[in-house]
Scaffold this motif. Structure first.
Motif, PDB file in Angstrom:
ATOM      1  N   ASP A 269       1.061  -1.238  -0.183  1.00  0.00           N
ATOM      2  CA  ASP A 269      -0.153  -0.015   0.212  1.00  0.00           C
ATOM      3  C   ASP A 269       0.908   1.117   0.020  1.00  0.00           C
ATOM      4  N   ASP A 317      -2.420   0.202  -7.694  1.00  0.00           N
ATOM      5  CA  ASP A 317      -3.303   1.348  -7.968  1.00  0.00           C
ATOM      6  C   ASP A 317      -3.438   1.997  -6.367  1.00  0.00           C
ATOM      7  N   GLY A 318      -3.174   3.275  -6.465  1.00  0.00           N
ATOM      8  CA  GLY A 318      -3.523   4.119  -5.015  1.00  0.00           C
ATOM      9  C   GLY A 318      -2.585   3.928  -3.984  1.00  0.00           C
ATOM     10  N   VAL A 320       0.755   4.720  -2.081  1.00  0.00           N
ATOM     11  CA  VAL A 320       1.683   6.023  -1.865  1.00  0.00           C
ATOM     12  C   VAL A 320       3.013   5.514  -1.949  1.00  0.00           C
ATOM     13  N   ASP A 345       4.637  10.814  -4.667  1.00  0.00           N
ATOM     14  CA  ASP A 345       3.513  11.590  -3.882  1.00  0.00           C
ATOM     15  C   ASP A 345       4.159  12.312  -2.751  1.00  0.00           C
ATOM     16  N   LEU A 397      -2.884  10.280   2.885  1.00  0.00           N
ATOM     17  CA  LEU A 397      -2.918   9.999   1.537  1.00  0.00           C
ATOM     18  C   LEU A 397      -3.700   8.655   1.266  1.00  0.00           C
ATOM     19  N   LEU A 398      -3.483   7.715   1.984  1.00  0.00           N
ATOM     20  CA  LEU A 398      -4.135   6.408   1.782  1.00  0.00           C
ATOM     21  C   LEU A 398      -5.563   6.574   1.997  1.00  0.00           C
ATOM     22  N   ARG A 401      -7.338   8.375  -0.717  1.00  0.00           N
ATOM     23  CA  ARG A 401      -7.705   7.569  -1.708  1.00  0.00           C
ATOM     24  C   ARG A 401      -8.609   6.053  -1.526  1.00  0.00           C
ATOM     25  N   VAL A 403      -7.737   3.594  -0.290  1.00  0.00           N
ATOM     26  CA  VAL A 403      -7.081   2.457  -0.429  1.00  0.00           C
ATOM     27  C   VAL A 403      -7.484   1.150   0.543  1.00  0.00           C
TER      28      VAL A 403
END
Length: 404
Positions: A269, A317-318, A320, A345, A397-398, A401, A403
Protein backbone atom coordinates in the motif's frame (compact mmCIF):
# COMPACT_ATOMS: atom_id res chain seq x y z
CA UNK A 1 7.58 9.50 22.75
CA UNK A 2 4.59 8.47 20.71
CA UNK A 3 2.29 6.79 21.71
CA UNK A 4 3.24 6.68 25.42
CA UNK A 5 2.98 10.34 26.42
CA UNK A 6 0.23 10.70 29.04
CA UNK A 7 -0.86 7.05 28.83
CA UNK A 8 -1.26 4.76 31.85
CA UNK A 9 0.53 1.42 31.76
CA UNK A 10 -0.10 -1.26 34.34
CA UNK A 11 3.13 -3.25 34.62
CA UNK A 12 2.64 -6.58 36.35
CA UNK A 13 5.71 -8.39 37.66
CA UNK A 14 5.62 -12.02 38.76
CA UNK A 15 8.20 -14.13 40.57
CA UNK A 16 10.77 -15.33 38.06
CA UNK A 17 14.47 -14.66 37.67
CA UNK A 18 13.68 -12.42 34.69
CA UNK A 19 12.04 -10.00 37.12
CA UNK A 20 15.27 -7.99 37.15
CA UNK A 21 14.58 -7.01 33.53
CA UNK A 22 11.21 -5.57 34.54
CA UNK A 23 13.00 -2.75 36.33
CA UNK A 24 14.54 -1.61 33.05
CA UNK A 25 11.19 -2.00 31.27
CA UNK A 26 9.61 0.25 33.90
CA UNK A 27 12.33 2.81 33.28
CA UNK A 28 11.85 2.69 29.50
CA UNK A 29 8.10 3.16 29.87
CA UNK A 30 8.61 6.10 32.20
CA UNK A 31 11.18 7.70 29.90
CA UNK A 32 8.79 7.30 26.98
CA UNK A 33 6.25 9.45 28.83
CA UNK A 34 3.94 6.83 30.32
CA UNK A 35 2.58 6.84 33.86
CA UNK A 36 3.52 3.40 35.17
CA UNK A 37 1.54 1.60 37.86
CA UNK A 38 3.57 -1.40 39.03
CA UNK A 39 1.74 -4.36 40.53
CA UNK A 40 3.96 -7.10 41.99
CA UNK A 41 3.08 -10.56 43.17
CA UNK A 42 4.48 -11.64 46.53
CA UNK A 43 6.97 -13.94 44.79
CA UNK A 44 8.17 -11.05 42.60
CA UNK A 45 9.24 -9.09 45.68
CA UNK A 46 11.69 -11.92 46.47
CA UNK A 47 13.57 -11.12 43.24
CA UNK A 48 13.38 -7.31 42.99
CA UNK A 49 12.45 -4.76 45.63
CA UNK A 50 9.33 -2.61 45.46
CA UNK A 51 11.45 0.41 46.44
CA UNK A 52 13.49 -0.05 43.25
CA UNK A 53 10.37 0.12 41.08
CA UNK A 54 9.02 3.10 42.99
CA UNK A 55 12.26 4.98 42.44
CA UNK A 56 12.21 4.20 38.72
CA UNK A 57 8.58 5.15 38.12
CA UNK A 58 8.03 7.87 40.72
CA UNK A 59 4.77 6.17 41.71
CA UNK A 60 3.68 3.83 44.55
CA UNK A 61 4.12 0.11 43.93
CA UNK A 62 1.10 -2.09 44.63
CA UNK A 63 1.46 -5.54 46.16
CA UNK A 64 -1.55 -6.34 48.38
CA UNK A 65 -5.01 -7.42 47.27
CA UNK A 66 -6.53 -6.65 50.65
CA UNK A 67 -5.17 -3.79 52.78
CA UNK A 68 -6.71 -0.99 54.81
CA UNK A 69 -7.43 1.97 52.56
CA UNK A 70 -6.77 -0.06 49.42
CA UNK A 71 -9.81 -2.33 49.20
CA UNK A 72 -10.67 -1.25 45.65
CA UNK A 73 -7.15 -0.94 44.22
CA UNK A 74 -7.74 -3.82 41.80
CA UNK A 75 -10.67 -1.90 40.29
CA UNK A 76 -9.10 1.56 40.29
CA UNK A 77 -5.75 0.50 38.85
CA UNK A 78 -7.36 -1.76 36.25
CA UNK A 79 -9.79 0.90 35.05
CA UNK A 80 -7.09 3.56 34.80
CA UNK A 81 -4.86 1.46 32.57
CA UNK A 82 -4.62 2.04 28.82
CA UNK A 83 -2.65 -1.20 28.50
CA UNK A 84 -1.56 -4.01 30.83
CA UNK A 85 1.73 -5.87 30.43
CA UNK A 86 2.82 -8.77 32.64
CA UNK A 87 6.58 -9.24 32.32
CA UNK A 88 7.79 -11.69 33.30
CA UNK A 89 4.75 -13.94 33.32
CA UNK A 90 5.61 -17.18 35.11
CA UNK A 91 4.06 -20.54 34.27
CA UNK A 92 2.08 -20.38 37.52
CA UNK A 93 0.69 -16.91 36.82
CA UNK A 94 -0.14 -17.83 33.22
CA UNK A 95 -2.18 -20.80 34.48
CA UNK A 96 -4.03 -18.68 37.04
CA UNK A 97 -4.67 -15.87 34.57
CA UNK A 98 -6.26 -18.02 31.88
CA UNK A 99 -8.47 -19.79 34.42
CA UNK A 100 -9.78 -16.54 35.88
CA UNK A 101 -8.25 -16.73 39.34
CA UNK A 102 -8.28 -13.57 41.46
CA UNK A 103 -6.32 -14.58 44.55
CA UNK A 104 -3.77 -11.78 44.31
CA UNK A 105 -3.86 -8.15 43.19
CA UNK A 106 -2.40 -8.71 39.73
CA UNK A 107 -4.73 -11.53 38.70
CA UNK A 108 -7.70 -9.56 40.05
CA UNK A 109 -6.62 -6.57 37.93
CA UNK A 110 -6.70 -8.74 34.81
CA UNK A 111 -10.34 -9.58 35.48
CA UNK A 112 -11.26 -5.95 36.13
CA UNK A 113 -9.58 -4.32 33.13
CA UNK A 114 -10.97 -3.67 29.67
CA UNK A 115 -7.55 -2.57 28.37
CA UNK A 116 -5.48 -4.78 26.04
CA UNK A 117 -3.31 -7.25 27.96
CA UNK A 118 0.17 -8.41 26.92
CA UNK A 119 1.56 -11.49 28.67
CA UNK A 120 5.32 -12.10 28.38
CA UNK A 121 6.05 -15.66 29.53
CA UNK A 122 9.54 -16.41 30.86
CA UNK A 123 10.61 -19.72 32.37
CA UNK A 124 12.86 -22.73 31.97
CA UNK A 125 12.74 -24.18 28.45
CA UNK A 126 11.36 -27.51 29.70
CA UNK A 127 8.55 -25.72 31.52
CA UNK A 128 7.74 -23.68 28.41
CA UNK A 129 7.65 -26.86 26.32
CA UNK A 130 5.24 -28.64 28.70
CA UNK A 131 1.94 -29.43 26.96
CA UNK A 132 -0.13 -27.76 29.70
CA UNK A 133 1.87 -24.53 29.48
CA UNK A 134 1.42 -24.55 25.70
CA UNK A 135 -2.33 -25.09 26.13
CA UNK A 136 -2.47 -22.24 28.62
CA UNK A 137 -0.64 -19.96 26.18
CA UNK A 138 -3.07 -20.87 23.39
CA UNK A 139 -6.01 -20.38 25.77
CA UNK A 140 -4.72 -16.92 26.68
CA UNK A 141 -4.85 -15.93 23.03
CA UNK A 142 -8.33 -17.42 22.65
CA UNK A 143 -9.73 -15.22 25.41
CA UNK A 144 -8.19 -12.11 23.90
CA UNK A 145 -4.85 -11.72 25.65
CA UNK A 146 -1.76 -10.98 23.56
CA UNK A 147 1.16 -13.33 24.22
CA UNK A 148 4.76 -12.49 23.35
CA UNK A 149 6.54 -15.81 23.11
CA UNK A 150 9.87 -16.13 24.92
CA UNK A 151 13.18 -15.82 23.13
CA UNK A 152 15.65 -18.60 22.55
CA UNK A 153 18.70 -17.74 24.63
CA UNK A 154 20.62 -18.08 27.88
CA UNK A 155 18.52 -19.22 30.84
CA UNK A 156 19.33 -19.22 34.57
CA UNK A 157 22.82 -20.29 35.61
CA UNK A 158 23.38 -23.97 34.92
CA UNK A 159 20.33 -24.30 32.66
CA UNK A 160 22.08 -23.61 29.37
CA UNK A 161 20.14 -22.05 26.52
CA UNK A 162 16.74 -22.62 24.97
CA UNK A 163 13.31 -21.13 24.38
CA UNK A 164 12.10 -19.57 27.61
CA UNK A 165 14.18 -16.41 27.98
CA UNK A 166 12.22 -13.20 28.45
CA UNK A 167 12.55 -10.85 25.44
CA UNK A 168 14.58 -7.73 26.03
CA UNK A 169 12.74 -4.73 27.54
CA UNK A 170 13.16 -2.71 24.31
CA UNK A 171 11.28 -5.42 22.40
CA UNK A 172 8.50 -5.50 24.99
CA UNK A 173 8.27 -1.70 24.84
CA UNK A 174 7.72 -1.92 21.07
CA UNK A 175 4.90 -4.44 21.53
CA UNK A 176 3.24 -2.28 24.19
CA UNK A 177 3.42 0.66 21.80
CA UNK A 178 1.76 -1.39 19.05
CA UNK A 179 -1.13 -2.24 21.38
CA UNK A 180 -1.60 1.46 22.12
CA UNK A 181 -1.89 2.21 18.37
CA UNK A 182 -3.68 -0.93 17.22
CA UNK A 183 -6.60 0.98 15.68
CA UNK A 184 -4.59 3.60 13.76
CA UNK A 185 -4.99 4.57 10.13
CA UNK A 186 -2.16 2.26 9.05
CA UNK A 187 -3.54 -0.82 10.84
CA UNK A 188 -3.44 -3.76 8.45
CA UNK A 189 -1.76 -1.76 5.68
CA UNK A 190 1.18 -3.29 3.86
CA UNK A 191 4.14 -0.93 4.10
CA UNK A 192 7.42 -1.51 2.29
CA UNK A 193 10.47 0.37 3.58
CA UNK A 194 14.06 0.37 2.36
CA UNK A 195 16.99 1.22 4.59
CA UNK A 196 20.75 1.43 4.75
CA UNK A 197 23.50 1.53 2.13
CA UNK A 198 24.35 -0.99 -0.54
CA UNK A 199 27.78 -2.42 -1.27
CA UNK A 200 29.23 -2.84 -4.73
CA UNK A 201 32.10 -5.31 -4.95
CA UNK A 202 35.51 -4.27 -6.29
CA UNK A 203 37.08 -7.65 -5.56
CA UNK A 204 36.26 -10.46 -3.07
CA UNK A 205 37.27 -8.31 -0.06
CA UNK A 206 36.62 -4.66 -1.04
CA UNK A 207 33.55 -2.72 -2.01
CA UNK A 208 32.17 0.74 -2.80
CA UNK A 209 29.55 2.07 -0.40
CA UNK A 210 28.43 5.23 1.45
CA UNK A 211 27.98 6.51 5.01
CA UNK A 212 24.33 5.50 5.48
CA UNK A 213 23.71 3.74 8.82
CA UNK A 214 20.09 2.78 8.13
CA UNK A 215 18.77 4.73 11.13
CA UNK A 216 16.08 6.63 9.21
CA UNK A 217 14.73 3.58 7.41
CA UNK A 218 14.74 1.50 10.58
CA UNK A 219 12.89 4.28 12.43
CA UNK A 220 10.27 4.30 9.66
CA UNK A 221 9.84 0.53 9.75
CA UNK A 222 9.56 0.53 13.55
CA UNK A 223 7.01 3.36 13.55
CA UNK A 224 4.90 1.74 10.81
CA UNK A 225 4.88 -1.60 12.66
CA UNK A 226 3.98 0.18 15.92
CA UNK A 227 0.99 1.63 14.06
CA UNK A 228 -0.08 -1.97 13.34
CA UNK A 229 0.98 -2.05 9.69
CA UNK A 230 2.39 -5.20 8.14
CA UNK A 231 5.93 -4.05 7.44
CA UNK A 232 8.62 -5.43 5.14
CA UNK A 233 12.06 -3.87 5.47
CA UNK A 234 14.45 -4.32 2.55
CA UNK A 235 17.76 -3.57 4.23
CA UNK A 236 21.32 -3.20 3.13
CA UNK A 237 24.07 -3.66 5.75
CA UNK A 238 22.74 -1.84 8.83
CA UNK A 239 24.61 -0.24 11.72
CA UNK A 240 21.53 -0.31 13.97
CA UNK A 241 19.39 -3.20 15.27
CA UNK A 242 16.49 -4.49 13.23
CA UNK A 243 13.16 -3.36 14.79
CA UNK A 244 10.81 -5.79 16.52
CA UNK A 245 8.01 -7.39 14.53
CA UNK A 246 9.25 -6.34 11.10
CA UNK A 247 9.86 -8.81 8.27
CA UNK A 248 13.38 -8.19 6.96
CA UNK A 249 14.72 -8.93 3.48
CA UNK A 250 18.53 -8.51 3.70
CA UNK A 251 20.38 -7.39 0.58
CA UNK A 252 23.93 -6.39 -0.29
CA UNK A 253 24.09 -4.80 -3.73
CA UNK A 254 21.90 -2.22 -5.45
CA UNK A 255 20.75 -4.86 -7.93
CA UNK A 256 19.67 -7.10 -5.05
CA UNK A 257 17.75 -4.19 -3.51
CA UNK A 258 16.17 -3.45 -6.90
CA UNK A 259 15.04 -7.07 -7.27
CA UNK A 260 13.70 -7.26 -3.69
CA UNK A 261 11.69 -4.05 -4.06
CA UNK A 262 10.33 -5.22 -7.42
CA UNK A 263 9.18 -8.50 -5.85
CA UNK A 264 7.51 -6.91 -2.81
CA UNK A 265 6.01 -3.76 -4.33
CA UNK A 266 2.92 -5.14 -6.14
CA UNK A 267 1.31 -6.00 -2.77
CA UNK A 268 2.37 -2.83 -0.94
CA UNK A 269 0.00 0.00 0.00
CA UNK A 270 2.99 2.28 0.53
CA UNK A 271 6.67 2.36 -0.36
CA UNK A 272 9.04 4.57 1.62
CA UNK A 273 12.42 4.54 -0.10
CA UNK A 274 14.73 5.63 2.72
CA UNK A 275 17.74 3.57 1.64
CA UNK A 276 20.85 5.08 0.08
CA UNK A 277 21.66 2.63 -2.73
CA UNK A 278 24.89 3.17 -4.60
CA UNK A 279 24.40 5.11 -7.83
CA UNK A 280 27.45 3.42 -9.37
CA UNK A 281 29.18 0.06 -9.32
CA UNK A 282 32.55 -1.11 -10.64
CA UNK A 283 32.27 -2.03 -14.30
CA UNK A 284 34.52 -5.03 -13.72
CA UNK A 285 34.83 -7.00 -10.49
CA UNK A 286 38.16 -8.73 -9.91
CA UNK A 287 37.86 -12.44 -9.18
CA UNK A 288 40.83 -12.33 -6.80
CA UNK A 289 42.01 -9.79 -4.23
CA UNK A 290 43.82 -6.92 -5.92
CA UNK A 291 47.35 -6.75 -4.49
CA UNK A 292 49.06 -3.54 -3.41
CA UNK A 293 51.99 -4.32 -5.72
CA UNK A 294 49.78 -3.73 -8.75
CA UNK A 295 50.60 0.00 -8.47
CA UNK A 296 48.16 2.83 -9.10
CA UNK A 297 44.63 1.56 -9.50
CA UNK A 298 41.84 3.04 -11.58
CA UNK A 299 38.30 1.72 -11.16
CA UNK A 300 35.82 2.32 -13.94
CA UNK A 301 32.32 2.88 -12.56
CA UNK A 302 29.06 2.25 -14.37
CA UNK A 303 25.61 3.52 -13.32
CA UNK A 304 23.20 1.32 -11.42
CA UNK A 305 19.55 1.21 -12.37
CA UNK A 306 17.40 3.77 -10.53
CA UNK A 307 15.36 1.61 -8.15
CA UNK A 308 12.63 4.15 -7.44
CA UNK A 309 12.14 5.28 -11.03
CA UNK A 310 11.91 1.65 -12.08
CA UNK A 311 8.99 0.88 -9.77
CA UNK A 312 6.33 2.70 -11.83
CA UNK A 313 4.90 -0.35 -13.60
CA UNK A 314 4.82 -2.43 -10.41
CA UNK A 315 3.03 0.06 -8.18
CA UNK A 316 -0.35 -0.98 -6.89
CA UNK A 317 -3.23 1.34 -7.83
CA UNK A 318 -3.54 4.01 -5.16
CA UNK A 319 -0.24 3.12 -3.49
CA UNK A 320 1.64 5.97 -1.83
CA UNK A 321 5.24 6.35 -2.97
CA UNK A 322 7.72 8.33 -0.88
CA UNK A 323 11.29 9.13 -1.85
CA UNK A 324 14.23 10.84 -0.14
CA UNK A 325 16.53 13.49 -1.56
CA UNK A 326 19.81 13.88 0.27
CA UNK A 327 21.42 16.87 -1.41
CA UNK A 328 24.45 19.14 -1.01
CA UNK A 329 23.61 21.91 -3.55
CA UNK A 330 20.45 23.36 -5.13
CA UNK A 331 18.47 21.39 -2.59
CA UNK A 332 14.89 22.23 -3.48
CA UNK A 333 15.45 22.31 -7.24
CA UNK A 334 17.08 18.88 -7.22
CA UNK A 335 14.37 17.46 -4.98
CA UNK A 336 11.65 18.87 -7.27
CA UNK A 337 13.22 17.17 -10.28
CA UNK A 338 13.28 13.83 -8.45
CA UNK A 339 9.69 14.27 -7.28
CA UNK A 340 8.49 14.75 -10.84
CA UNK A 341 10.77 12.35 -12.71
CA UNK A 342 10.06 9.45 -10.38
CA UNK A 343 6.33 10.03 -10.02
CA UNK A 344 6.34 10.42 -6.24
CA UNK A 345 3.58 11.48 -3.87
CA UNK A 346 6.05 12.96 -1.39
CA UNK A 347 9.76 13.61 -1.32
CA UNK A 348 11.70 14.09 1.91
CA UNK A 349 14.55 16.54 1.39
CA UNK A 350 17.51 16.98 3.69
CA UNK A 351 20.91 18.62 3.54
CA UNK A 352 23.83 16.19 3.75
CA UNK A 353 26.12 18.97 5.00
CA UNK A 354 24.01 20.16 7.94
CA UNK A 355 25.33 19.06 11.37
CA UNK A 356 22.89 16.71 13.09
CA UNK A 357 20.90 16.02 9.94
CA UNK A 358 22.96 13.72 7.76
CA UNK A 359 24.29 10.17 8.00
CA UNK A 360 25.05 8.37 11.25
CA UNK A 361 23.18 10.64 13.67
CA UNK A 362 19.94 10.21 15.60
CA UNK A 363 18.33 13.45 14.40
CA UNK A 364 17.28 14.90 11.08
CA UNK A 365 15.96 18.15 9.65
CA UNK A 366 13.80 17.54 6.61
CA UNK A 367 11.51 19.41 4.26
CA UNK A 368 8.45 17.81 2.70
CA UNK A 369 7.71 18.58 -0.96
CA UNK A 370 4.58 17.45 -2.79
CA UNK A 371 3.47 17.53 -6.45
CA UNK A 372 1.09 20.45 -5.82
CA UNK A 373 4.08 22.70 -5.08
CA UNK A 374 3.76 22.69 -1.30
CA UNK A 375 6.93 23.01 0.78
CA UNK A 376 6.83 22.11 4.47
CA UNK A 377 10.12 22.56 6.37
CA UNK A 378 10.39 20.68 9.66
CA UNK A 379 12.39 21.38 12.80
CA UNK A 380 15.47 19.36 13.75
CA UNK A 381 13.89 16.26 15.30
CA UNK A 382 14.82 12.77 16.45
CA UNK A 383 14.51 10.39 13.53
CA UNK A 384 11.67 8.56 15.27
CA UNK A 385 9.64 11.77 15.22
CA UNK A 386 10.58 12.42 11.60
CA UNK A 387 9.34 8.90 10.80
CA UNK A 388 5.99 9.61 12.44
CA UNK A 389 5.63 12.89 10.55
CA UNK A 390 6.22 11.04 7.26
CA UNK A 391 3.79 8.26 8.17
CA UNK A 392 1.12 10.79 9.16
CA UNK A 393 1.24 12.03 5.57
CA UNK A 394 1.26 8.51 4.15
CA UNK A 395 -1.80 7.58 6.23
CA UNK A 396 -3.65 10.73 5.16
CA UNK A 397 -2.97 10.03 1.47
CA UNK A 398 -4.12 6.41 1.77
CA UNK A 399 -7.30 7.51 3.54
CA UNK A 400 -8.02 10.16 0.90
CA UNK A 401 -7.62 7.55 -1.87
CA UNK A 402 -9.79 5.00 -0.12
CA UNK A 403 -7.13 2.31 -0.57
CA UNK A 404 -8.18 -0.99 0.94
Amino acid sequence: MRPFQGRRVLLGITGGIASYKAAWLARLLQQAGAEVDVVMTRAATEFVGAVTLEALTGRPVHTALIAAGHALDHIKIARAADVVVVAPCTADFLARAVHGHADDLLSACLLATSAPVLLVPAMNDRMWAHPQVQRNSAHAREIGYHVLDPDDGALAVGEGTGPGRMPEPETILAHVGRLLESDGALAGRRVLVTAGPTREAIDPVRYVTNHSSGRMGVALAAAAWRRSANVTLVAGPLQVPVPAGVRVVPVESTQQMHDAVAAELPEADALVMAAAPSDFRPANVASQKIKRGAGALSIELTPNDDILAGTRERRRDGAVIVGFALETTDLEANARRKLASKGLDLIVLNDATEPGAGFGVDTNRVTFLTPDGAVAPQALLPKGEVADAILDRVAALLAARGVR
